[in-house]
Design a protein around this motif. Structure first.
Motif, PDB file in Angstrom:
ATOM      1  N   VAL A   1       9.853   4.453  19.860  1.00  0.00           N
ATOM      2  CA  VAL A   1       8.736   3.517  20.009  1.00  0.00           C
ATOM      3  C   VAL A   1       9.239   2.242  20.671  1.00  0.00           C
ATOM      4  CG1 VAL A   1       7.008   2.110  18.807  1.00  0.00           C
ATOM      5  CG2 VAL A   1       7.556   4.390  17.936  1.00  0.00           C
ATOM      6  N   VAL A   2       8.545   1.769  21.666  1.00  0.00           N
ATOM      7  CA  VAL A   2       8.835   0.456  22.266  1.00  0.00           C
ATOM      8  C   VAL A   2       7.574  -0.392  22.107  1.00  0.00           C
ATOM      9  CG1 VAL A   2       9.311  -0.805  24.395  1.00  0.00           C
ATOM     10  CG2 VAL A   2      10.523   1.331  23.925  1.00  0.00           C
ATOM     11  N   LEU A   3       7.734  -1.495  21.383  1.00  0.00           N
ATOM     12  CA  LEU A   3       6.628  -2.434  21.167  1.00  0.00           C
ATOM     13  C   LEU A   3       6.911  -3.633  22.063  1.00  0.00           C
ATOM     14  CD1 LEU A   3       4.251  -2.548  19.161  1.00  0.00           C
ATOM     15  CD2 LEU A   3       5.725  -3.836  17.629  1.00  0.00           C
ATOM     16  N   ASP A   4       6.114  -3.793  23.098  1.00  0.00           N
ATOM     17  CA  ASP A   4       6.418  -4.785  24.131  1.00  0.00           C
ATOM     18  C   ASP A   4       5.599  -6.058  23.918  1.00  0.00           C
ATOM     19  OD1 ASP A   4       7.513  -5.654  26.685  1.00  0.00           O
ATOM     20  OD2 ASP A   4       5.495  -5.349  27.461  1.00  0.00           O
ATOM     21  N   THR A   5       6.258  -7.135  23.486  1.00  0.00           N
ATOM     22  CA  THR A   5       5.530  -8.384  23.238  1.00  0.00           C
ATOM     23  C   THR A   5       5.927  -9.505  24.195  1.00  0.00           C
ATOM     24  OG1 THR A   5       7.163  -9.151  21.636  1.00  0.00           O
ATOM     25  CG2 THR A   5       5.285  -7.927  20.767  1.00  0.00           C
ATOM     26  N   GLY A   6       7.000  -9.341  24.950  1.00  0.00           N
ATOM     27  CA  GLY A   6       7.422 -10.440  25.824  1.00  0.00           C
ATOM     28  C   GLY A   6       8.338  -9.965  26.923  1.00  0.00           C
ATOM     29  N   GLY A   7       8.449 -10.754  27.961  1.00  0.00           N
ATOM     30  CA  GLY A   7       9.401 -10.452  29.020  1.00  0.00           C
ATOM     31  C   GLY A   7       8.767  -9.865  30.270  1.00  0.00           C
ATOM     32  N   HIS A   8       7.570  -9.350  30.132  1.00  0.00           N
ATOM     33  CA  HIS A   8       6.833  -8.762  31.257  1.00  0.00           C
ATOM     34  C   HIS A   8       7.699  -7.806  32.075  1.00  0.00           C
ATOM     35  CE1 HIS A   8       2.960  -8.712  33.179  1.00  0.00           C
ATOM     36  NE2 HIS A   8       3.568  -8.599  34.333  1.00  0.00           N
TER      37      HIS A   8
ATOM     38  N   ARG B   1      11.867   3.937  31.011  1.00  0.00           N
ATOM     39  CA  ARG B   1      13.262   4.418  31.035  1.00  0.00           C
ATOM     40  C   ARG B   1      13.918   4.239  29.671  1.00  0.00           C
ATOM     41  NH1 ARG B   1      13.831   2.304  36.194  1.00  0.00           N
ATOM     42  NH2 ARG B   1      14.902   0.459  35.446  1.00  0.00           N
ATOM     43  N   ALA B   2      13.431   3.268  28.890  1.00  0.00           N
ATOM     44  CA  ALA B   2      14.008   3.020  27.559  1.00  0.00           C
ATOM     45  C   ALA B   2      13.341   3.889  26.489  1.00  0.00           C
ATOM     46  CB  ALA B   2      13.842   1.545  27.195  1.00  0.00           C
ATOM     47  N   LEU B   3      12.351   4.662  26.892  1.00  0.00           N
ATOM     48  CA  LEU B   3      11.529   5.420  25.954  1.00  0.00           C
ATOM     49  C   LEU B   3      11.934   6.900  25.962  1.00  0.00           C
ATOM     50  CD1 LEU B   3       9.049   4.565  24.221  1.00  0.00           C
ATOM     51  CD2 LEU B   3       7.594   5.325  26.125  1.00  0.00           C
ATOM     52  N   ALA B   4      11.954   7.514  24.764  1.00  0.00           N
ATOM     53  CA  ALA B   4      12.243   8.951  24.665  1.00  0.00           C
ATOM     54  C   ALA B   4      11.167   9.734  25.417  1.00  0.00           C
ATOM     55  CB  ALA B   4      12.275   9.360  23.200  1.00  0.00           C
ATOM     56  N   ALA B   5      11.493  10.990  25.737  1.00  0.00           N
ATOM     57  CA  ALA B   5      10.588  11.813  26.555  1.00  0.00           C
ATOM     58  C   ALA B   5       9.191  11.918  25.944  1.00  0.00           C
ATOM     59  CB  ALA B   5      11.191  13.197  26.746  1.00  0.00           C
ATOM     60  N   SER B   6       9.120  11.920  24.590  1.00  0.00           N
ATOM     61  CA  SER B   6       7.788  11.984  23.959  1.00  0.00           C
ATOM     62  C   SER B   6       7.540  10.712  23.138  1.00  0.00           C
ATOM     63  CB  SER B   6       7.682  13.217  23.068  1.00  0.00           C
ATOM     64  OG  SER B   6       8.708  13.170  22.100  1.00  0.00           O
ATOM     65  N   GLY B   7       8.182   9.620  23.552  1.00  0.00           N
ATOM     66  CA  GLY B   7       8.053   8.346  22.822  1.00  0.00           C
ATOM     67  C   GLY B   7       6.740   7.628  23.100  1.00  0.00           C
ATOM     68  N   THR B   8       6.532   6.559  22.331  1.00  0.00           N
ATOM     69  CA  THR B   8       5.281   5.788  22.440  1.00  0.00           C
ATOM     70  C   THR B   8       5.582   4.344  22.849  1.00  0.00           C
ATOM     71  OG1 THR B   8       4.202   7.116  20.736  1.00  0.00           O
ATOM     72  CG2 THR B   8       3.274   4.943  21.148  1.00  0.00           C
ATOM     73  N   LEU B   9       4.920   3.901  23.888  1.00  0.00           N
ATOM     74  CA  LEU B   9       5.009   2.494  24.313  1.00  0.00           C
ATOM     75  C   LEU B   9       3.707   1.796  23.920  1.00  0.00           C
ATOM     76  CD1 LEU B   9       6.059   0.048  26.036  1.00  0.00           C
ATOM     77  CD2 LEU B   9       4.896   1.128  27.979  1.00  0.00           C
ATOM     78  N   VAL B  10       3.832   0.664  23.242  1.00  0.00           N
ATOM     79  CA  VAL B  10       2.643  -0.127  22.911  1.00  0.00           C
ATOM     80  C   VAL B  10       2.813  -1.499  23.558  1.00  0.00           C
ATOM     81  CG1 VAL B  10       1.152  -1.030  21.090  1.00  0.00           C
ATOM     82  CG2 VAL B  10       2.484   1.052  20.671  1.00  0.00           C
ATOM     83  N   ILE B  11       1.957  -1.808  24.513  1.00  0.00           N
ATOM     84  CA  ILE B  11       2.031  -3.120  25.169  1.00  0.00           C
ATOM     85  C   ILE B  11       1.131  -4.079  24.399  1.00  0.00           C
ATOM     86  CG2 ILE B  11       1.736  -4.417  27.300  1.00  0.00           C
ATOM     87  CD1 ILE B  11       2.121  -1.844  28.855  1.00  0.00           C
TER      88      ILE B  11
ATOM     89  N   LEU C   1       1.534   6.057  26.437  1.00  0.00           N
ATOM     90  CA  LEU C   1       1.577   4.673  26.923  1.00  0.00           C
ATOM     91  C   LEU C   1       0.275   4.005  26.530  1.00  0.00           C
ATOM     92  CD1 LEU C   1       2.818   5.568  30.527  1.00  0.00           C
ATOM     93  CD2 LEU C   1       4.223   5.150  28.496  1.00  0.00           C
ATOM     94  N   THR C   2       0.359   3.029  25.647  1.00  0.00           N
ATOM     95  CA  THR C   2      -0.873   2.466  25.142  1.00  0.00           C
ATOM     96  C   THR C   2      -0.775   0.947  24.979  1.00  0.00           C
ATOM     97  OG1 THR C   2      -2.499   2.708  23.369  1.00  0.00           O
ATOM     98  CG2 THR C   2      -0.222   2.917  22.722  1.00  0.00           C
ATOM     99  N   THR C   3      -1.876   0.355  24.569  1.00  0.00           N
ATOM    100  CA  THR C   3      -1.927  -1.092  24.405  1.00  0.00           C
ATOM    101  C   THR C   3      -2.506  -1.412  23.038  1.00  0.00           C
ATOM    102  OG1 THR C   3      -4.153  -1.311  25.263  1.00  0.00           O
ATOM    103  CG2 THR C   3      -2.377  -1.402  26.871  1.00  0.00           C
ATOM    104  N   PHE C   4      -2.345  -2.647  22.620  1.00  0.00           N
ATOM    105  CA  PHE C   4      -2.905  -3.055  21.331  1.00  0.00           C
ATOM    106  C   PHE C   4      -3.560  -4.418  21.502  1.00  0.00           C
ATOM    107  CE2 PHE C   4      -2.398  -5.732  17.566  1.00  0.00           C
ATOM    108  CZ  PHE C   4      -3.139  -5.004  16.644  1.00  0.00           C
ATOM    109  N   VAL C   5      -4.782  -4.545  21.027  1.00  0.00           N
ATOM    110  CA  VAL C   5      -5.448  -5.848  21.030  1.00  0.00           C
ATOM    111  C   VAL C   5      -5.886  -6.153  19.604  1.00  0.00           C
ATOM    112  CG1 VAL C   5      -7.340  -7.242  21.936  1.00  0.00           C
ATOM    113  CG2 VAL C   5      -6.217  -5.559  23.409  1.00  0.00           C
ATOM    114  N   ASN C   6      -5.354  -7.228  19.090  1.00  0.00           N
ATOM    115  CA  ASN C   6      -5.627  -7.630  17.716  1.00  0.00           C
ATOM    116  C   ASN C   6      -7.030  -8.238  17.592  1.00  0.00           C
ATOM    117  OD1 ASN C   6      -5.185  -8.577  15.052  1.00  0.00           O
ATOM    118  ND2 ASN C   6      -4.658 -10.573  15.888  1.00  0.00           N
TER     119      ASN C   6
END
Ligand code: NAP
Length: 148
Positions: free
Chosen positions: A35-42, A50-60, A90-95
């Motif tokens: 899992v990569v939870l992306d909160t900063g750095g753009h 590339r940092a995510l496993a083949a079946s991993g989850t990215l949350v922007i 590959l997904t996003t989150f809005v609080n």
């Protein structure tokens, strides 16, 4: 992942592995994360993938740039368009802040189950100073504004 001055704090909060983003990048260790939870750095979507496993989850979650046309959410849109075509999710989150969630968080803090890392406490009258401290990137954890 954090800057140099916060590495010890993040370790003390329980992180097993901490990357100082001023010295190395998320892809630098050759590890692929579930899992990569992306909160900063753009970071570009390709780099995050590339940092995510083949079946991993990215949350922007964050790192909007305020870009001219899309407010900097172009990465989020590209992620949502790409996800049906790739093995990674590959997904996003809005609080949506609401009273119920805030009350639950307050209960967890009061019971001691959740211990926020508080950097500084300010009286209400010094709120502008607190905001400036945060905007300047100095805050190490949360800032508390006391209303009494
Ligand atoms: N989707 C939503 O519902 C939602 C809700 C709230 C906030 N957000 C967004 O989420 C983002 C973070 O919000 P926040 O309130 O946590 O902001 P914040 O308190 O200013 O924290 C920003 C964090 O980003 C880190 N950072 C800065 N540059 C970085 C880089 N190049 N690589 C990796 N990390 C970096 C900072 O670490 P250092 O201090 O160590 O540099 C800091 O921990 C913002 O873009 C905000 O707009 C989204």
């Amino acid at each position: 992942m954090c800057s140099t001055g916060k590495v010890d704090l993040v370790r003390s909060l329980g992180a097993a592995d901490v990357i100082d983003y001023t010295r190395e990048d998320i892809t630098g260790r050759g590890r692929r994360y579930d899992v990569v939870l992306d909160t900063g750095g753009h970071r570009p979507l390709t780099q995050l993938r590339r940092a995510l496993a083949a079946s991993g989850t990215l949350v922007i979650v964050g790192s909007e740039t305020g870009g001219r046309w899309l407010g900097g959410i172009d990465r989020q849109l590209r992620a949502l368009l790409l996800t049906p075509l790739v093995g990674q999710r590959l997904t996003t989150f809005v609080n949506s802040e609401n009273e119920h969630d805030l009350a639950t968080i307050a209960e967890l803090i009061e019971s001691g189950e959740l211990a926020p890392a508080v950097d500084r406490t300010y009286p209400l009258a010094r709120t502008p100073e607190a905001i400036q401290y945060m905007v300047d990137g100095h805050a190490r954890g949360k800032l508390v504004i006391e209303i009494r």
